[in-house]
Design an enzyme around this catalytic site. Structure first.
Site, PDB file in Angstrom:
ATOM      1  N   TRP A 130       0.864  -1.194   0.000  1.00 54.58           N
ATOM      2  CA  TRP A 130       0.000   0.000   0.000  1.00 54.58           C
ATOM      3  C   TRP A 130       0.898   1.241   0.000  1.00 54.58           C
ATOM      4  O   TRP A 130       1.816   1.331   0.843  1.00 54.58           O
ATOM      5  CB  TRP A 130      -0.858  -0.056   1.268  1.00 54.58           C
ATOM      6  CG  TRP A 130      -1.842   1.051   1.456  1.00 54.58           C
ATOM      7  CD1 TRP A 130      -2.699   1.565   0.525  1.00 54.58           C
ATOM      8  CD2 TRP A 130      -2.106   1.761   2.678  1.00 54.58           C
ATOM      9  NE1 TRP A 130      -3.487   2.548   1.100  1.00 54.58           N
ATOM     10  CE2 TRP A 130      -3.138   2.684   2.415  1.00 54.58           C
ATOM     11  CE3 TRP A 130      -1.579   1.704   3.972  1.00 54.58           C
ATOM     12  CZ2 TRP A 130      -3.643   3.538   3.395  1.00 54.58           C
ATOM     13  CZ3 TRP A 130      -2.081   2.552   4.939  1.00 54.58           C
ATOM     14  CH2 TRP A 130      -3.101   3.456   4.642  1.00 54.58           C
ATOM     15  N   ASP A 211      -1.202  -5.853   8.989  1.00 59.20           N
ATOM     16  CA  ASP A 211      -2.162  -4.811   8.617  1.00 59.20           C
ATOM     17  C   ASP A 211      -3.427  -5.546   8.177  1.00 59.20           C
ATOM     18  O   ASP A 211      -3.440  -6.230   7.152  1.00 59.20           O
ATOM     19  CB  ASP A 211      -1.580  -3.965   7.471  1.00 59.20           C
ATOM     20  CG  ASP A 211      -2.486  -2.779   7.142  1.00 59.20           C
ATOM     21  OD1 ASP A 211      -3.622  -2.738   7.660  1.00 59.20           O
ATOM     22  OD2 ASP A 211      -2.058  -1.912   6.362  1.00 59.20           O
ATOM     23  N   LYS A 246     -13.717  -0.566   5.814  1.00 57.82           N
ATOM     24  CA  LYS A 246     -14.323  -1.316   4.705  1.00 57.82           C
ATOM     25  C   LYS A 246     -15.408  -2.259   5.202  1.00 57.82           C
ATOM     26  O   LYS A 246     -16.510  -2.257   4.672  1.00 57.82           O
ATOM     27  CB  LYS A 246     -13.269  -2.142   3.959  1.00 57.82           C
ATOM     28  CG  LYS A 246     -11.888  -1.568   3.939  1.00 57.82           C
ATOM     29  CD  LYS A 246     -11.720  -0.466   2.941  1.00 57.82           C
ATOM     30  CE  LYS A 246     -10.437   0.233   3.290  1.00 57.82           C
ATOM     31  NZ  LYS A 246      -9.809   1.011   2.334  1.00 57.82           N
TER      32      LYS A 246
HETATM   33  C1  LMR Z   1      -6.851   2.254  -0.449  1.00 57.69           C
HETATM   34  O1  LMR Z   1      -5.812   1.588  -0.519  1.00 57.69           O
HETATM   35  O2  LMR Z   1      -7.376   2.771  -1.451  1.00 57.69           O
HETATM   36  C2  LMR Z   1      -7.531   2.420   0.876  1.00 57.69           C
HETATM   37  O3  LMR Z   1      -6.830   1.753   1.864  1.00 57.69           O
HETATM   38  C3  LMR Z   1      -7.819   3.829   1.207  1.00 57.69           C
HETATM   39  C4  LMR Z   1      -6.606   4.650   1.505  1.00 57.69           C
HETATM   40  O4  LMR Z   1      -6.597   5.324   2.536  1.00 57.69           O
HETATM   41  O5  LMR Z   1      -5.649   4.636   0.726  1.00 57.69           O
END
Ligand code: LMR
Length: 397
Positions: A130, A211, A246
Site C-alpha cells: 500500500w 495490517d 471497509k
Molecule cells: C486504499 O488503498 O485505497 C484504501 O486503503 C484507502 C486509503 O486510505 O488509501
C-alpha cells in the site's frame, strides 16, 4: 517564513480522488481509492450500522473523554472478532488493544512505538505494498526495506523468494504483512503458506506486524483470520493494525485498532503503557462514535448476524464484478488472459496495466485507477464496466 516551502506531490491514492473531483468530464469513473460501492455506484451505510446508530444515540449518557486506549468494551469486541471466542492470547490477557483513528492511525502509533522502542529495527514491506505504508513509517522516522512478494509473470505469490528473503532479515527487525486481501495485489498466502511464513518469521527472530484492513472481504470473517491465527501461537509476540472502514463501511468515522500481543500479561501491560504514551502525545485519546457503532453491532446477536450478511453481500458483489470484468475484457477484444483477476481477493484487481497505460486511461478517458495498475473492483458496476473495458482495449493496443 513560508516562502521556501515547496508544494508536496499529491497523495498516490487520495490525490487521485482530488483530481477526480476536479475533472469536468461527465463520463469520469473513479476506480482509485478503496471504497465499496453498490450496484448503483453509491457507498451505502450498512443497515446493521444504521440500527446501531439509533441505539448509540439512545444509550449515550456523556461525551466526556474516553480513556487513552479507548473503551474496554471496544477492545474486547475487536479481540473477539479477530481471534474468535476463547483464544489463548485473549484469555491469558496478553493482548492489549487500543482504539485508533482508522487503520492508518494504528500504523502510525505502531511506527512511533517501533521508532522509540526498537531504534535499530528496519520495517520490511512486501513488494509491492500500500503506497501509504512507506509514507507512514518514514514520517515516524523508521527505516524501511522491501522483500519480494508478488511474481508478476505468473500473477501469484512469490512464496519461495519471500521465504528466502525472510531467512536473511536481521533478527530484531519488523515484518509488515497484510492479514488478508493484500493491497494492491489481492494475492494472499494459503493457510499452509501462512504457517510456513510464521515459522520463518519467528525462527528468524522478527516481530510480525499485520495490517488487517479487509477482514471478511476474501472468504469470511473467521476464514480471513487464518494468517493472523497462524502467528498468534502460545506465547508468541505480534502487532495487529485493524481497520473497520471497509467491513463496517465506516470510512469517515476513522475507526481502527492497534493490538499488541506480548508473551504474557505483565509484558503486555508494560508495552501498552508505552502505546498509551505514544497516543497521548499524538491525538490524546480516540474519537468515540465509530467505535461505539462497531461495539454495538458486535455485541448484539441480531445486529452481528445482519452485519455478517451485509459483509457477505459486499464480498459477493465484488466477486461478481471480477467475473464480469474478465468477461467484458474478453468481449471487448482486449488481448491476453485476464482470468487471474478472478483469483485475486478483496477489493482490488492488480491488472498489470503499466504506468503509461494508467495515465492514458486518466487523460483520454477520465478513468482513474492507481498508478500501479490497481483497479478498485468494488467501484465497478454493470453500467461502467463496458466503457472501462473499451478504454482498456484502446490503451493496451
Ligand atoms: C486504499 O488503498 O485505497 C484504501 O486503503 C484507502 C486509503 O486510505 O488509501
Amino acid at each position: 517564513m513560508f516562502d521556501h516551502i515547496e508544494p508536496a506531490p499529491r497523495d498516490p491514492i487520495l490525490g487521485l480522488s482530488e483530481s477526480f473531483r476536479e475533472d469536468p468530464n461527465p463520463k469520469k469513473i473513479n476506480l482509485s481509492v478503496g471504497v465499496y460501492q453498490d450496484a448503483t455506484g453509491k457507498t451505502p451505510i450498512l443497515e446493521s450500522v444504521r440500527q446501531a446508530g439509533k441505539l448509540v444515540l439512545e444509550r449515550q449518557k456523556s461525551m466526556s473523554y474516553l480513556p487513552i486506549p479507548g473503551s474496554p468494551a471496544y477492545a474486547s469486541a475487536v479481540q473477539r472478532l479477530m481471534f474468535g471466542d476463547g483464544h489463548e492470547a485473549v484469555t491469558s490477557n496478553r493482548a492489549a488493544t487500543s482504539h485508533t483513528p482508522g487503520g492508518t492511525g494504528a500504523l502510525r502509533v505502531a511506527g512511533d512505538l517501533i521508532h522509540q522502542q526498537f531504534p535499530k529495527a528496519t520495517v520490511w514491506f512486501t513488494q509491492p505494498t500500500w503506497p501509504n505504508h512507506p509514507q507512514i513509517f518514514a514520517a515516524a522516522g523508521v527505516p524501511t526495506k522491501s522483500f519480494p512478494y508478488f511474481d508478476a509473470k505468473t500473477n501469484r505469490l512469490a512464496f519461495g523468494e519471500a521465504l528466502a528473503a525472510i531467512e536473511k532479515m536481521p533478527a530484531g527487525d519488523v515484518i509488515l504483512l497484510h492479514g488478508c486481501c493484500h493491497n494492491p495485489t489481492g494475492i494472499d498466502p494459503t493457510p499452509d503458506e501462512w504457517k510456513k511464513l510464521a515459522d520463518a518469521v519467528y525462527g528468524r527472530g522478527l516481530l510480525p506486524l499485520l495490517d488487517f484492513a479487509y477482514q471478511g472481504f476474501a472468504d469470511g470473517i473467521l476464514e480471513d483470520a487464518s494468517g493472523l491465527l497462524a502467528f498468534a501461537r502460545p506465547g508468541a509476540e505480534l502487532m495487529v493494525c485493524s481497520s473497520f472502514s471497509k467491513n463496517f463501511g465506516l470510512y469517515c468515522e476513522r475507526v481502527g485498532a492497534l493490538t499488541i500481543v506480548a508473551k504474557d500479561q505483565k509484558a503486555a501491560d508494560t508495552v501498552q503503557s508505552q502505546v498509551k504514551a505514544v497516543i497521548r502525545a499524538n491525538y490524546s485519546n480516540p474519537p468515540a462514535h465509530g467505535a461505539e457503532l462497531v461495539t454495538t453491532v458486535l455485541s448484539d446477536a441480531e445486529l452481528r448476524k445482519q452485519w455478517e450478511k451485509e459483509v457477505a453481500q459486499m464480498r459477493d458483489r465484488i466477486n461478481g464484478m471480477r467475473e464480469l470484468l474478465v468477461k467484458t475484457l474478453q468481449a471487448k477484444g482486449v488481448p491476453g488472459d485476464y482470468s487471474f483477476i478472478t483469483r485475486q481477493r478483496g477489493m482490488f484487481s492488480f491488472s498489470g496495466l503499466t504506468p503509461p497505460q494508467v495515465e492514458a486511461l486518466r487523460k483520454k478517458y477520465a478513468i482513474y485507477i492507481v498508478g500501479s495498475g490497481r483497479i478498485n473492483v468494488a467501484g465497478i458496476t454493470e453500467q461502467n464496466v463496458g466503457p472501462l473495458c473499451e478504454a482498456i482495449a484502446e490503451v493496451v493496443k
